[in-house]
Design an enzyme around this catalytic site. Structure first.
Site, PDB file in Angstrom:
ATOM      1  N   GLU A   1      53.068  42.633  22.630  1.00  0.00           N
ATOM      2  CA  GLU A   1      52.686  41.903  23.699  1.00  0.00           C
ATOM      3  C   GLU A   1      53.913  43.213  24.698  1.00  0.00           C
ATOM      4  OE1 GLU A   1      51.174  39.592  24.598  1.00  0.00           O
ATOM      5  OE2 GLU A   1      50.178  38.667  22.540  1.00  0.00           O
TER       6      GLU A   1
ATOM      7  N   CYS B   1      30.098  33.908  35.001  1.00  0.00           N
ATOM      8  CA  CYS B   1      30.304  31.976  34.369  1.00  0.00           C
ATOM      9  C   CYS B   1      29.018  31.907  33.653  1.00  0.00           C
ATOM     10  CB  CYS B   1      29.799  32.307  36.150  1.00  0.00           C
ATOM     11  SG  CYS B   1      31.560  32.328  37.290  1.00  0.00           S
TER      12      CYS B   1
ATOM     13  N   TYR C   1      56.769  35.308  29.855  1.00  0.00           N
ATOM     14  CA  TYR C   1      55.374  35.479  29.062  1.00  0.00           C
ATOM     15  C   TYR C   1      55.539  35.877  27.842  1.00  0.00           C
ATOM     16  CZ  TYR C   1      51.538  37.753  27.671  1.00  0.00           C
ATOM     17  OH  TYR C   1      50.546  38.059  26.501  1.00  0.00           O
TER      18      TYR C   1
ATOM     19  N   CYS D   1      35.868  35.785  32.717  1.00  0.00           N
ATOM     20  CA  CYS D   1      36.910  35.384  33.753  1.00  0.00           C
ATOM     21  C   CYS D   1      37.483  36.070  34.729  1.00  0.00           C
ATOM     22  CB  CYS D   1      37.130  34.901  33.493  1.00  0.00           C
ATOM     23  SG  CYS D   1      37.065  33.341  35.196  1.00  0.00           S
TER      24      CYS D   1
ATOM     25  N   ASP E   1      50.015  35.228  33.030  1.00  0.00           N
ATOM     26  CA  ASP E   1      49.687  36.438  32.353  1.00  0.00           C
ATOM     27  C   ASP E   1      48.870  36.235  33.525  1.00  0.00           C
ATOM     28  OD1 ASP E   1      47.375  35.834  31.273  1.00  0.00           O
ATOM     29  OD2 ASP E   1      47.409  38.118  30.696  1.00  0.00           O
TER      30      ASP E   1
ATOM     31  N   GLN F   1      50.955  44.601  32.070  1.00  0.00           N
ATOM     32  CA  GLN F   1      50.876  45.539  32.951  1.00  0.00           C
ATOM     33  C   GLN F   1      49.634  46.490  32.819  1.00  0.00           C
ATOM     34  OE1 GLN F   1      51.432  42.709  35.027  1.00  0.00           O
ATOM     35  NE2 GLN F   1      51.471  44.503  36.254  1.00  0.00           N
ATOM     36  N   THR F   2      49.222  46.718  31.323  1.00  0.00           N
ATOM     37  CA  THR F   2      48.698  47.801  30.674  1.00  0.00           C
ATOM     38  C   THR F   2      47.234  47.471  30.056  1.00  0.00           C
ATOM     39  OG1 THR F   2      50.582  48.418  30.380  1.00  0.00           O
ATOM     40  CG2 THR F   2      48.326  49.682  28.502  1.00  0.00           C
TER      41      THR F   2
ATOM     42  N   LEU G   1      52.793  55.899  28.694  1.00  0.00           N
ATOM     43  CA  LEU G   1      52.728  54.632  28.373  1.00  0.00           C
ATOM     44  C   LEU G   1      52.967  54.440  29.797  1.00  0.00           C
ATOM     45  CD1 LEU G   1      50.817  52.186  27.215  1.00  0.00           C
ATOM     46  CD2 LEU G   1      52.376  52.265  26.115  1.00  0.00           C
ATOM     47  N   GLY G   2      53.918  54.343  30.592  1.00  0.00           N
ATOM     48  CA  GLY G   2      54.467  53.834  31.619  1.00  0.00           C
ATOM     49  C   GLY G   2      55.365  52.752  31.820  1.00  0.00           C
ATOM     50  N   TYR G   3      55.826  52.424  32.535  1.00  0.00           N
ATOM     51  CA  TYR G   3      57.161  51.445  32.572  1.00  0.00           C
ATOM     52  C   TYR G   3      58.050  51.372  31.625  1.00  0.00           C
ATOM     53  CZ  TYR G   3      55.508  48.428  36.639  1.00  0.00           C
ATOM     54  OH  TYR G   3      54.286  47.592  37.399  1.00  0.00           O
TER      55      TYR G   3
ATOM     56  N   SER H   1      52.298  52.758  41.598  1.00  0.00           N
ATOM     57  CA  SER H   1      51.574  51.529  41.885  1.00  0.00           C
ATOM     58  C   SER H   1      52.372  51.687  43.026  1.00  0.00           C
ATOM     59  CB  SER H   1      52.064  50.599  40.841  1.00  0.00           C
ATOM     60  OG  SER H   1      53.291  50.306  40.512  1.00  0.00           O
TER      61      SER H   1
END
Length: 400
Positions: A68, A230, A151, A223, A169, A73-74, A111-113, A333
């Site tokens: 998680e 749909c 989350y 979705c 999310d 954001q990945t 991977l970032g963040y 970003s």
DNA sequence: AAAGCGGGGTA
DNA sequence: TACCCAGCTTT
């Protein structure tokens, strides 16, 4: 229904009260029977269509937690190889707690963040040190850990411990926004409560983990943001936006501001076969990662001059620029940068750090032991190549 | 409430 | 190019 009448904006197109009113009028309230049907259809679809992902093959709260954190954001495809490596190297909470931060960041490199990795590492340390080394199965304790927001708490507690917490999310917001034609902008913090309330109402308390994953999986596979399928949706019969032909209008969001651009000069400073790398402070942008020293150009300043000045300021060394090595464009970003990379020769001085928290003089052969930002990684192959050529030339000279 | 924080995928 | 992604923390 608070906030329903905010005008808002989607992709720069103003939504009128008329459009909003028309859509809402076709969306009747969900009755208990509707909610039962929705849960049944969604869970049946999930059983049949869910992807086989490694974190779905385990009940281990630690593995689910790691997944998680990596997935925030990945996208799944991006996180997958990192997840395997991370769990192979650090298969338990104790192993993670016992690893040093540099090793954890190395596993996270690209991977970032990076605050995710630092927080996960710190949380593991806290649980191992103070508690019994177990992952809390209750909201108050788990939610209080660093890096655990609403989350992550809802996801881990529902999936690993069958606790009835609904996740919200990006996927869930998109599904809900369309399903219920929710008019509040999805990218505003003020809207969070609204989406959470909707999610809570739909959550299947008998299978909270599966329900949460089903909602997210539906958002990821059917979705989708652009071109949702749909025809394949198990919820088509109760989707307000579909009934109104307005799926493309949801979720609504307000326009984000333009990203600024920065120009940065960095130097690869050589001294007797080694190059200088510095380590960034543990918090903030790219915290804890290693890089080549340098910094932002001042207005009107030439990149070469900025390189020399920044190296003097950051590490107190006098260098001369020998030649340009590369120009790297890189998008974050929230900003874009252009990186001017120069080969520099050390001339005088002794390292005194002002900004960086550590430094090393390393051989290029050792460089892969350190975690670098991706913008730095992009020119590192060039350095390896130069080192190889230099070795070859040196070898020929000696043998001749 | 808004800003800061990465990097990759997609149309 | 601009948006999006299994968000959290700080300001």
């Amino acid at each position: 229904m608070k906030g329903r009448n905010q005008p808002g904006r989607i992709y720069g197109i103003e939504m009128t009260e008329t459009m909003e009113g028309k859509h809402s009028s076709r969306c009747r309230p969900l009755m208990p029977a509707d909610i039962r049907d929705l849960r049944r259809h969604l869970l049946a679809w999930y059983e049949k269509n869910r992807r086989r992902l490694p974190w779905r093959e385990t009940g281990d709260p630690y593995r689910i937690w790691v997944s998680e954190v990596m997935l925030q954001q990945t996208q799944v495809q991006t996180a997958l190889p990192y997840y395997r490596r991370f769990l192979q190297r650090l298969p338990t909470l104790r192993k993670l707690a016992g690893a040093d931060l540099g090793a954890v960041l190395k596993l996270w490199e690209g991977l970032g963040y990076y605050a995710r990795a630092r927080n996960l590492h710190r949380a593991a340390g806290m649980l191992t040190a103070s508690g019994n080394g177990r992952i809390p199965d209750r909201w108050e304790e788990f939610r209080a850990l660093p890096g655990v927001g609403d989350y992550i708490a809802a996801a881990v507690l529902s999936i690993a411990f069958d606790r009835p917490h609904a996740v919200v999310d990006g996927n869930v917001k998109r599904v809900l926004a369309r399903l219920r034609m929710i008019a509040v902008p999805a990218n505003r913090s003020a809207s969070r409560k609204f989406f959470q309330t909707e999610a809570d109402r739909l959550l299947d308390h008998r299978r909270p983990g599966d329900f949460n994953q089903a909602m997210m999986e539906l958002g990821a596979l059917v979705c989708t943001p652009a071109a949702p399928n749909c025809a394949a949706c198990p919820l088509i019969a109760c989707c307000c936006a579909h009934r109104s032909g307005a799926v493309g209008c949801y979720p609504r969001r307000v326009a984000s501001r333009a990203v600024p651009e920065e120009e940065i000069a960095v130097g690869v400073v050589s001294k007797s076969g080694r190059v200088l790398i510095t380590r960034r402070a543990p918090q903030g942008l790219l915290g804890g990662l290693w890089e080549f020293p340098g910094g932002k150009l001042r207005t009107g300043e030439r990149p070469e001059a900025a390189c020399v000045r920044e190296i003097k300021e950051e590490v107190n060394l006098d260098v001369v620029v020998e030649k340009p090595l590369a120009q790297i464009r890189h998008a974050y970003s929230h900003l874009r940068i252009r990186l001017h990379v120069f080969a520099c020769r050390f001339t005088a001085g002794r390292v005194r750090l002002n900004g960086p928290v550590d430094h090393r003089w390393i051989r290029i052969a050792e460089i892969d032991r350190f975690a670098f930002p991706t913008a730095n990684r992009r020119f590192i192959p060039l350095l390896k190549q130069r080192a190889a050529e230099s070795r070859a030339a040196h070898g020929r000279g000696r043998s001749a």
